[in-house]
Design a protein around this motif. Structure first.
Motif, mmCIF file in Angstrom:
data_model
loop_
_atom_site.group_PDB
_atom_site.id
_atom_site.type_symbol
_atom_site.label_atom_id
_atom_site.label_comp_id
_atom_site.label_asym_id
_atom_site.label_seq_id
_atom_site.Cartn_x
_atom_site.Cartn_y
_atom_site.Cartn_z
ATOM 1 N N LEU A 48 46.697 87.058 46.370
ATOM 2 C CA LEU A 48 48.063 87.315 45.898
ATOM 3 C C LEU A 48 48.214 88.746 45.403
ATOM 4 O O LEU A 48 47.263 89.359 44.969
ATOM 5 N N ILE A 85 55.759 85.609 48.015
ATOM 6 C CA ILE A 85 55.714 84.513 47.039
ATOM 7 C C ILE A 85 56.328 84.920 45.693
ATOM 8 O O ILE A 85 55.936 85.932 45.110
ATOM 9 N N LEU A 141 54.761 78.779 46.907
ATOM 10 C CA LEU A 141 53.373 78.409 47.217
ATOM 11 C C LEU A 141 52.984 77.216 46.355
ATOM 12 O O LEU A 141 53.194 77.230 45.145
ATOM 13 N N GLY A 156 57.221 76.057 53.261
ATOM 14 C CA GLY A 156 56.541 76.774 52.185
ATOM 15 C C GLY A 156 55.103 77.108 52.537
ATOM 16 O O GLY A 156 54.605 76.736 53.603
ATOM 17 N N SER A 187 51.544 88.177 48.681
ATOM 18 C CA SER A 187 52.213 88.298 47.381
ATOM 19 C C SER A 187 53.641 88.822 47.484
ATOM 20 O O SER A 187 54.472 88.554 46.629
ATOM 21 N N HIS A 217 59.365 81.540 49.792
ATOM 22 C CA HIS A 217 58.927 82.233 48.575
ATOM 23 C C HIS A 217 58.113 81.322 47.664
ATOM 24 O O HIS A 217 57.846 81.659 46.506
ATOM 25 N N ILE A 240 54.920 79.776 42.143
ATOM 26 C CA ILE A 240 53.688 79.066 42.506
ATOM 27 C C ILE A 240 53.641 77.765 41.721
ATOM 28 O O ILE A 240 53.694 77.766 40.492
ATOM 29 N N ARG A 266 50.867 79.053 57.542
ATOM 30 C CA ARG A 266 51.135 79.196 56.097
ATOM 31 C C ARG A 266 50.173 78.370 55.243
ATOM 32 O O ARG A 266 50.407 78.178 54.061
#
Ligand SMILES: [Mg+2]
Length: 230
Positions: A230, A6, A174, A192, A3, A172, A9, A216
Protein backbone atom coordinates in the motif's frame (compact mmCIF):
# COMPACT_ATOMS: atom_id res chain seq x y z
CA UNK A 1 1.25 -0.76 -5.55
CA UNK A 2 -2.45 -0.17 -5.28
CA UNK A 3 -2.39 2.67 -2.74
CA UNK A 4 -3.45 5.34 -5.26
CA UNK A 5 -6.71 3.55 -5.80
CA UNK A 6 -7.53 2.44 -2.25
CA UNK A 7 -9.22 4.89 0.15
CA UNK A 8 -10.98 2.53 2.57
CA UNK A 9 -9.71 -0.74 4.04
CA UNK A 10 -12.05 -3.13 5.84
CA UNK A 11 -10.80 -5.85 8.13
CA UNK A 12 -12.61 -9.03 9.01
CA UNK A 13 -12.40 -9.56 12.79
CA UNK A 14 -12.56 -13.25 13.81
CA UNK A 15 -9.32 -15.06 12.92
CA UNK A 16 -8.08 -11.96 11.08
CA UNK A 17 -7.67 -9.46 13.96
CA UNK A 18 -8.01 -11.94 16.83
CA UNK A 19 -8.30 -15.64 17.73
CA UNK A 20 -11.78 -17.11 17.31
CA UNK A 21 -12.13 -20.50 15.63
CA UNK A 22 -9.80 -22.35 18.07
CA UNK A 23 -12.12 -21.25 20.92
CA UNK A 24 -15.14 -22.68 19.09
CA UNK A 25 -13.25 -25.91 18.37
CA UNK A 26 -12.28 -26.27 22.02
CA UNK A 27 -15.92 -25.73 23.08
CA UNK A 28 -17.06 -28.29 20.53
CA UNK A 29 -14.54 -30.80 21.88
CA UNK A 30 -15.90 -30.32 25.42
CA UNK A 31 -19.46 -30.60 24.11
CA UNK A 32 -18.61 -33.92 22.41
CA UNK A 33 -17.08 -35.11 25.67
CA UNK A 34 -20.28 -34.23 27.56
CA UNK A 35 -22.32 -36.29 25.12
CA UNK A 36 -19.98 -39.28 24.89
CA UNK A 37 -22.54 -41.66 26.42
CA UNK A 38 -24.78 -41.14 23.38
CA UNK A 39 -22.42 -41.12 20.37
CA UNK A 40 -18.68 -41.04 19.57
CA UNK A 41 -17.18 -37.51 19.31
CA UNK A 42 -16.88 -37.41 15.51
CA UNK A 43 -20.56 -38.34 15.16
CA UNK A 44 -21.59 -35.66 17.66
CA UNK A 45 -19.54 -33.11 15.69
CA UNK A 46 -21.32 -34.12 12.48
CA UNK A 47 -24.72 -33.83 14.17
CA UNK A 48 -23.84 -30.41 15.59
CA UNK A 49 -22.70 -29.14 12.18
CA UNK A 50 -25.94 -30.43 10.64
CA UNK A 51 -27.96 -28.54 13.28
CA UNK A 52 -25.95 -25.37 12.66
CA UNK A 53 -26.53 -25.52 8.90
CA UNK A 54 -30.25 -26.14 9.38
CA UNK A 55 -30.56 -23.10 11.65
CA UNK A 56 -28.19 -20.64 9.98
CA UNK A 57 -31.00 -18.74 8.25
CA UNK A 58 -32.93 -18.45 11.52
CA UNK A 59 -30.14 -17.67 13.99
CA UNK A 60 -27.39 -16.16 11.86
CA UNK A 61 -23.75 -16.36 12.98
CA UNK A 62 -22.46 -16.10 16.53
CA UNK A 63 -22.22 -17.76 19.92
CA UNK A 64 -25.87 -17.51 21.01
CA UNK A 65 -27.04 -19.39 17.91
CA UNK A 66 -24.25 -21.91 18.50
CA UNK A 67 -25.53 -22.47 22.06
CA UNK A 68 -29.05 -23.14 20.82
CA UNK A 69 -27.64 -25.56 18.24
CA UNK A 70 -25.71 -27.44 20.93
CA UNK A 71 -28.91 -27.82 22.99
CA UNK A 72 -30.93 -28.96 19.96
CA UNK A 73 -28.22 -31.50 19.10
CA UNK A 74 -28.18 -32.76 22.69
CA UNK A 75 -31.94 -33.21 22.60
CA UNK A 76 -31.83 -35.07 19.26
CA UNK A 77 -28.94 -37.46 19.99
CA UNK A 78 -30.30 -38.29 23.46
CA UNK A 79 -33.75 -38.99 22.02
CA UNK A 80 -35.14 -36.23 24.25
CA UNK A 81 -33.92 -37.96 27.39
CA UNK A 82 -30.98 -35.71 28.36
CA UNK A 83 -31.25 -34.22 31.85
CA UNK A 84 -31.57 -30.50 32.53
CA UNK A 85 -28.24 -30.81 34.36
CA UNK A 86 -26.65 -31.64 31.02
CA UNK A 87 -28.46 -28.70 29.40
CA UNK A 88 -27.02 -26.46 32.16
CA UNK A 89 -23.54 -27.74 31.35
CA UNK A 90 -24.02 -26.88 27.70
CA UNK A 91 -25.17 -23.38 28.67
CA UNK A 92 -22.02 -23.02 30.78
CA UNK A 93 -19.86 -23.97 27.80
CA UNK A 94 -21.53 -21.26 25.73
CA UNK A 95 -21.23 -18.62 28.46
CA UNK A 96 -17.55 -19.45 28.88
CA UNK A 97 -17.12 -18.93 25.14
CA UNK A 98 -18.70 -15.47 25.51
CA UNK A 99 -16.07 -14.55 28.08
CA UNK A 100 -12.91 -15.74 26.36
CA UNK A 101 -10.00 -13.31 26.33
CA UNK A 102 -9.39 -11.29 23.18
CA UNK A 103 -6.07 -12.42 21.80
CA UNK A 104 -4.77 -10.25 18.96
CA UNK A 105 -3.01 -12.02 16.11
CA UNK A 106 0.61 -11.27 15.27
CA UNK A 107 1.24 -7.95 13.56
CA UNK A 108 -2.34 -6.66 13.81
CA UNK A 109 -1.68 -3.68 16.09
CA UNK A 110 1.36 -2.53 14.09
CA UNK A 111 -0.47 -2.80 10.76
CA UNK A 112 -3.47 -0.81 12.00
CA UNK A 113 -1.25 1.85 13.59
CA UNK A 114 0.72 2.28 10.39
CA UNK A 115 -2.36 2.48 8.13
CA UNK A 116 -4.80 4.52 10.20
CA UNK A 117 -3.40 7.94 9.25
CA UNK A 118 -3.55 7.27 5.52
CA UNK A 119 -6.68 5.21 5.01
CA UNK A 120 -10.19 5.00 6.35
CA UNK A 121 -10.17 1.77 8.36
CA UNK A 122 -13.29 -0.30 8.94
CA UNK A 123 -14.22 -3.52 10.73
CA UNK A 124 -16.59 -5.73 8.73
CA UNK A 125 -17.54 -8.82 10.68
CA UNK A 126 -20.29 -11.36 11.23
CA UNK A 127 -21.34 -12.59 14.69
CA UNK A 128 -23.49 -11.46 17.62
CA UNK A 129 -23.67 -7.68 17.98
CA UNK A 130 -23.00 -7.60 21.74
CA UNK A 131 -20.21 -10.17 21.56
CA UNK A 132 -18.36 -8.40 18.74
CA UNK A 133 -18.75 -5.05 20.55
CA UNK A 134 -17.29 -6.68 23.68
CA UNK A 135 -14.32 -8.04 21.73
CA UNK A 136 -13.67 -4.72 20.02
CA UNK A 137 -13.70 -2.90 23.33
CA UNK A 138 -11.38 -5.47 24.94
CA UNK A 139 -9.06 -5.51 21.92
CA UNK A 140 -7.91 -1.93 22.48
CA UNK A 141 -8.26 -1.36 18.72
CA UNK A 142 -11.41 0.79 18.68
CA UNK A 143 -9.50 4.03 18.12
CA UNK A 144 -8.05 2.69 14.88
CA UNK A 145 -11.40 2.43 13.15
CA UNK A 146 -13.60 4.96 11.40
CA UNK A 147 -16.56 2.57 11.26
CA UNK A 148 -17.62 -0.81 12.67
CA UNK A 149 -20.05 -2.91 10.62
CA UNK A 150 -21.46 -6.04 12.28
CA UNK A 151 -23.11 -7.87 9.40
CA UNK A 152 -25.71 -10.63 9.48
CA UNK A 153 -24.06 -12.10 6.38
CA UNK A 154 -21.21 -11.34 4.01
CA UNK A 155 -22.61 -11.79 0.55
CA UNK A 156 -22.14 -9.42 -2.42
CA UNK A 157 -25.36 -7.53 -1.58
CA UNK A 158 -24.20 -7.03 2.04
CA UNK A 159 -20.93 -5.49 0.84
CA UNK A 160 -22.80 -3.30 -1.67
CA UNK A 161 -24.89 -1.98 1.23
CA UNK A 162 -21.77 -1.33 3.33
CA UNK A 163 -20.05 0.57 0.50
CA UNK A 164 -23.16 2.66 -0.11
CA UNK A 165 -23.22 3.54 3.57
CA UNK A 166 -19.52 4.45 3.46
CA UNK A 167 -20.04 6.40 0.24
CA UNK A 168 -17.12 4.44 -1.23
CA UNK A 169 -16.77 3.10 -4.78
CA UNK A 170 -15.77 -0.60 -4.98
CA UNK A 171 -12.56 0.26 -6.88
CA UNK A 172 -11.45 2.30 -3.84
CA UNK A 173 -12.21 -0.47 -1.35
CA UNK A 174 -9.94 -3.22 -0.02
CA UNK A 175 -11.18 -6.05 2.20
CA UNK A 176 -8.70 -8.08 4.25
CA UNK A 177 -9.73 -11.38 5.84
CA UNK A 178 -9.13 -15.06 6.47
CA UNK A 179 -12.25 -16.45 4.78
CA UNK A 180 -12.12 -16.82 1.00
CA UNK A 181 -15.85 -17.44 0.98
CA UNK A 182 -16.90 -14.41 3.07
CA UNK A 183 -14.08 -11.88 2.77
CA UNK A 184 -12.72 -12.42 -0.73
CA UNK A 185 -15.13 -13.80 -3.34
CA UNK A 186 -18.10 -11.41 -2.73
CA UNK A 187 -15.79 -8.35 -2.63
CA UNK A 188 -14.15 -9.29 -5.95
CA UNK A 189 -17.63 -9.88 -7.34
CA UNK A 190 -18.73 -6.30 -6.63
CA UNK A 191 -15.52 -4.81 -8.07
CA UNK A 192 -13.40 -4.30 -4.95
CA UNK A 193 -9.91 -5.43 -3.99
CA UNK A 194 -9.54 -8.37 -1.60
CA UNK A 195 -6.53 -9.64 0.34
CA UNK A 196 -6.53 -13.10 1.89
CA UNK A 197 -4.59 -13.73 5.11
CA UNK A 198 -4.79 -17.46 5.82
CA UNK A 199 -5.43 -18.68 9.34
CA UNK A 200 -4.31 -22.15 10.41
CA UNK A 201 -7.85 -23.40 10.92
CA UNK A 202 -11.19 -22.60 9.27
CA UNK A 203 -14.79 -23.48 10.15
CA UNK A 204 -16.10 -26.12 7.71
CA UNK A 205 -18.87 -23.75 6.54
CA UNK A 206 -16.29 -21.14 5.42
CA UNK A 207 -14.04 -23.56 3.53
CA UNK A 208 -13.51 -23.09 -0.20
CA UNK A 209 -11.58 -25.76 -2.05
CA UNK A 210 -10.65 -23.94 -5.29
CA UNK A 211 -8.01 -21.20 -5.52
CA UNK A 212 -8.74 -17.60 -6.46
CA UNK A 213 -7.34 -16.17 -9.68
CA UNK A 214 -8.30 -12.53 -10.12
CA UNK A 215 -6.49 -9.28 -10.99
CA UNK A 216 -7.80 -7.57 -7.83
CA UNK A 217 -6.97 -10.50 -5.54
CA UNK A 218 -3.94 -10.34 -3.23
CA UNK A 219 -2.62 -13.42 -1.47
CA UNK A 220 -0.73 -12.60 1.72
CA UNK A 221 1.14 -14.91 4.07
CA UNK A 222 0.87 -12.58 7.06
CA UNK A 223 -1.18 -9.44 7.68
CA UNK A 224 2.01 -7.35 7.98
CA UNK A 225 2.78 -7.84 4.28
CA UNK A 226 -0.05 -5.48 3.31
CA UNK A 227 2.08 -2.50 4.41
CA UNK A 228 4.51 -3.08 1.53
CA UNK A 229 1.71 -3.23 -1.01
CA UNK A 230 0.00 0.00 0.00
MG1 LIG B 1 -12.80 -14.48 9.92
Amino acid sequence: MISNEIHSIAFDADDTLWVNEPYFQETERLFCELLQDYLPPDMISKELFKTEMENLNLYGYGIKGFMLCMIETLSRVSGGRASLTLVDKVMELGKALLQKPVELLDGVKEVLDSLKGNFRLIVATKGDLLDQERKLKKSGLLDCFHHIEIMSDKGASDYRKLLKHLDCKPEHFLMIGNSVKSDIIPVLEIGGFAAHVPYHTTWAHEEVKSGVGHPRFIQLTTISEIKQLL
